[in-house]
Write a protein that holds these residues in place. Structure first.
Motif, PDB file in Angstrom:
ATOM      1  N   ILE A  50     -36.855  37.275  26.426  1.00  0.00           N
ATOM      2  CA  ILE A  50     -36.013  37.980  25.458  1.00  0.00           C
ATOM      3  C   ILE A  50     -36.095  39.482  25.688  1.00  0.00           C
ATOM      4  CG2 ILE A  50     -35.674  38.459  23.000  1.00  0.00           C
ATOM      5  CD1 ILE A  50     -36.776  35.523  22.526  1.00  0.00           C
ATOM      6  N   PHE A  51     -37.285  39.972  25.969  1.00  0.00           N
ATOM      7  CA  PHE A  51     -37.459  41.403  26.255  1.00  0.00           C
ATOM      8  C   PHE A  51     -36.640  41.815  27.480  1.00  0.00           C
ATOM      9  CE2 PHE A  51     -39.578  44.857  28.494  1.00  0.00           C
ATOM     10  CZ  PHE A  51     -39.726  45.805  27.488  1.00  0.00           C
ATOM     11  N   ASP A  52     -36.695  40.990  28.524  1.00  0.00           N
ATOM     12  CA  ASP A  52     -35.996  41.301  29.781  1.00  0.00           C
ATOM     13  C   ASP A  52     -34.496  41.054  29.704  1.00  0.00           C
ATOM     14  OD1 ASP A  52     -38.355  42.089  31.018  1.00  0.00           O
ATOM     15  OD2 ASP A  52     -38.725  40.125  31.921  1.00  0.00           O
ATOM     16  N   ASN A  53     -34.057  40.265  28.720  1.00  0.00           N
ATOM     17  CA  ASN A  53     -32.641  39.898  28.581  1.00  0.00           C
ATOM     18  C   ASN A  53     -32.198  40.054  27.138  1.00  0.00           C
ATOM     19  OD1 ASN A  53     -32.208  38.583  31.390  1.00  0.00           O
ATOM     20  ND2 ASN A  53     -34.076  37.643  30.609  1.00  0.00           N
ATOM     21  N   PRO A  54     -32.115  41.290  26.645  1.00  0.00           N
ATOM     22  CA  PRO A  54     -31.735  41.486  25.242  1.00  0.00           C
ATOM     23  C   PRO A  54     -30.412  40.786  24.931  1.00  0.00           C
ATOM     24  CG  PRO A  54     -32.324  43.574  26.267  1.00  0.00           C
ATOM     25  CD  PRO A  54     -32.276  42.550  27.354  1.00  0.00           C
ATOM     26  N   GLY A  55     -30.378  40.131  23.782  1.00  0.00           N
ATOM     27  CA  GLY A  55     -29.172  39.420  23.367  1.00  0.00           C
ATOM     28  C   GLY A  55     -29.069  38.011  23.905  1.00  0.00           C
ATOM     29  N   ILE A  56     -30.083  37.554  24.626  1.00  0.00           N
ATOM     30  CA  ILE A  56     -30.091  36.193  25.176  1.00  0.00           C
ATOM     31  C   ILE A  56     -29.985  35.191  24.019  1.00  0.00           C
ATOM     32  CG2 ILE A  56     -32.612  35.970  25.131  1.00  0.00           C
ATOM     33  CD1 ILE A  56     -32.443  34.573  27.867  1.00  0.00           C
ATOM     34  N   SER A  57     -29.421  34.028  24.296  1.00  0.00           N
ATOM     35  CA  SER A  57     -29.275  33.011  23.254  1.00  0.00           C
ATOM     36  C   SER A  57     -30.369  31.950  23.376  1.00  0.00           C
ATOM     37  CB  SER A  57     -27.908  32.328  23.362  1.00  0.00           C
ATOM     38  OG  SER A  57     -27.878  31.470  24.485  1.00  0.00           O
ATOM     39  N   GLN A  58     -30.510  31.173  22.321  1.00  0.00           N
ATOM     40  CA  GLN A  58     -31.453  30.061  22.333  1.00  0.00           C
ATOM     41  C   GLN A  58     -31.077  29.069  23.429  1.00  0.00           C
ATOM     42  OE1 GLN A  58     -32.460  28.420  18.490  1.00  0.00           O
ATOM     43  NE2 GLN A  58     -32.617  26.364  19.337  1.00  0.00           N
ATOM     44  N   ASP A  59     -29.785  28.805  23.594  1.00  0.00           N
ATOM     45  CA  ASP A  59     -29.340  27.889  24.651  1.00  0.00           C
ATOM     46  C   ASP A  59     -29.726  28.406  26.032  1.00  0.00           C
ATOM     47  OD1 ASP A  59     -28.267  26.089  22.831  1.00  0.00           O
ATOM     48  OD2 ASP A  59     -26.235  26.886  23.009  1.00  0.00           O
ATOM     49  N   ASP A  60     -29.639  29.732  26.218  1.00  0.00           N
ATOM     50  CA  ASP A  60     -30.049  30.314  27.498  1.00  0.00           C
ATOM     51  C   ASP A  60     -31.522  30.026  27.772  1.00  0.00           C
ATOM     52  OD1 ASP A  60     -27.504  31.420  27.974  1.00  0.00           O
ATOM     53  OD2 ASP A  60     -28.039  33.310  26.970  1.00  0.00           O
ATOM     54  N   LEU A  61     -32.354  30.139  26.734  1.00  0.00           N
ATOM     55  CA  LEU A  61     -33.787  29.859  26.900  1.00  0.00           C
ATOM     56  C   LEU A  61     -34.031  28.386  27.190  1.00  0.00           C
ATOM     57  CD1 LEU A  61     -35.334  32.057  24.057  1.00  0.00           C
ATOM     58  CD2 LEU A  61     -35.321  32.523  26.510  1.00  0.00           C
ATOM     59  N   VAL A  62     -33.272  27.511  26.547  1.00  0.00           N
ATOM     60  CA  VAL A  62     -33.388  26.075  26.808  1.00  0.00           C
ATOM     61  C   VAL A  62     -33.127  25.814  28.290  1.00  0.00           C
ATOM     62  CG1 VAL A  62     -32.267  23.835  26.404  1.00  0.00           C
ATOM     63  CG2 VAL A  62     -32.867  25.303  24.466  1.00  0.00           C
ATOM     64  N   ASN A  63     -32.058  26.404  28.816  1.00  0.00           N
ATOM     65  CA  ASN A  63     -31.718  26.210  30.224  1.00  0.00           C
ATOM     66  C   ASN A  63     -32.726  26.866  31.155  1.00  0.00           C
ATOM     67  OD1 ASN A  63     -29.371  24.760  29.613  1.00  0.00           O
ATOM     68  ND2 ASN A  63     -28.168  26.633  29.428  1.00  0.00           N
ATOM     69  N   MET A  64     -33.169  28.052  30.808  1.00  0.00           N
ATOM     70  CA  MET A  64     -34.080  28.800  31.659  1.00  0.00           C
ATOM     71  C   MET A  64     -35.428  28.090  31.826  1.00  0.00           C
ATOM     72  SD  MET A  64     -35.478  32.698  31.065  1.00  0.00           S
ATOM     73  CE  MET A  64     -33.865  33.430  31.122  1.00  0.00           C
ATOM     74  N   PHE A  65     -35.938  27.544  30.726  1.00  0.00           N
ATOM     75  CA  PHE A  65     -37.276  26.972  30.760  1.00  0.00           C
ATOM     76  C   PHE A  65     -37.299  25.456  30.825  1.00  0.00           C
ATOM     77  CE2 PHE A  65     -37.966  31.207  28.984  1.00  0.00           C
ATOM     78  CZ  PHE A  65     -38.959  31.658  29.835  1.00  0.00           C
ATOM     79  N   GLY A  66     -36.123  24.829  30.748  1.00  0.00           N
ATOM     80  CA  GLY A  66     -36.072  23.370  30.856  1.00  0.00           C
ATOM     81  C   GLY A  66     -36.760  22.668  29.698  1.00  0.00           C
ATOM     82  N   GLN A  67     -36.792  23.317  28.552  1.00  0.00           N
ATOM     83  CA  GLN A  67     -37.405  22.737  27.358  1.00  0.00           C
ATOM     84  C   GLN A  67     -36.312  22.163  26.459  1.00  0.00           C
ATOM     85  OE1 GLN A  67     -40.900  22.759  26.715  1.00  0.00           O
ATOM     86  NE2 GLN A  67     -40.890  23.342  28.857  1.00  0.00           N
ATOM     87  N   SER A  68     -36.702  21.306  25.547  1.00  0.00           N
ATOM     88  CA  SER A  68     -35.725  20.745  24.619  1.00  0.00           C
ATOM     89  C   SER A  68     -35.309  21.813  23.616  1.00  0.00           C
ATOM     90  CB  SER A  68     -36.317  19.547  23.876  1.00  0.00           C
ATOM     91  OG  SER A  68     -37.295  19.989  22.946  1.00  0.00           O
ATOM     92  N   LYS A  69     -34.135  21.601  23.015  1.00  0.00           N
ATOM     93  CA  LYS A  69     -33.659  22.527  21.989  1.00  0.00           C
ATOM     94  C   LYS A  69     -34.646  22.599  20.834  1.00  0.00           C
ATOM     95  CE  LYS A  69     -28.741  22.281  22.954  1.00  0.00           C
ATOM     96  NZ  LYS A  69     -27.396  22.034  22.424  1.00  0.00           N
TER      97      LYS A  69
END
Length: 150
Positions: A50-69
């Motif tokens: 989040i720090f490196d990508n301000p404004g990132i979405s929760q869905d982006d994190l799901v995709n980035m880390f391969g974790q469940s919603k």
């Protein structure tokens, strides 16, 4: 096979991904041992993203880390409750939130980066490993692309 042939359940013939998982697991263990008082686990990675990508979405994190919603949502709730992140409504899609770090997280990020650099130095990762890092990043991206519609 004796105990000298493996360490932490990793053998010479273990799959490549087992080695990567082991590296990740041990780095997290090292990081957590240096910031015990903050009670953060894998949430550190979300803070950094989040720090490196301000404004990132929760869905982006799901995709980035391969974790469940659900896993990501639970971690984000904890980070928000603990004052590390804030959620702002996305003006382009009012049903989604843009995630940003707070000043509390922004003070923590340099500490995490330093501890990570110290860990890399201790385990033998050097600037000369740039090509290896680049190749592993390519493999990670290819894996995400391969599985993004599954």
């Amino acid at each position: 096979m004796n105990s000298e042939d493996n360490f932490q359940g990793i053998w010479d013939n273990s799959p490549f991904v087992a080695w990567i998982h082991n590296i990740s697991k041990n780095q997290m263990k090292y990081l957590n041992s240096h910031i015990k008082d903050m009670n953060l686990g894998h949430e550190m990675r979300y803070i950094m993203a989040i720090f490196d990508n301000p404004g990132i979405s929760q869905d982006d994190l799901v995709n980035m880390f391969g974790q469940s919603k659900a896993t990501v949502a639970k971690s984000l709730k904890k980070l928000e409750d603990d004052g590390y992140i804030k959620r702002d409504v996305n003006p382009e899609n009012r049903r989604k939130y843009m995630l940003n770090t707070t000043s509390k997280a922004e003070e923590l990020v340099p500490k995490i980066r330093k501890i990570s650099k110290d860990w890399e130095k201790e385990v033998g990762i050097t600037d000369e490993d740039y090509e290896l890092k680049k190749r592993i990043k390519e493999i990670a991206i290819n894996g995400m692309k391969l599985t993004e519609d599954l």
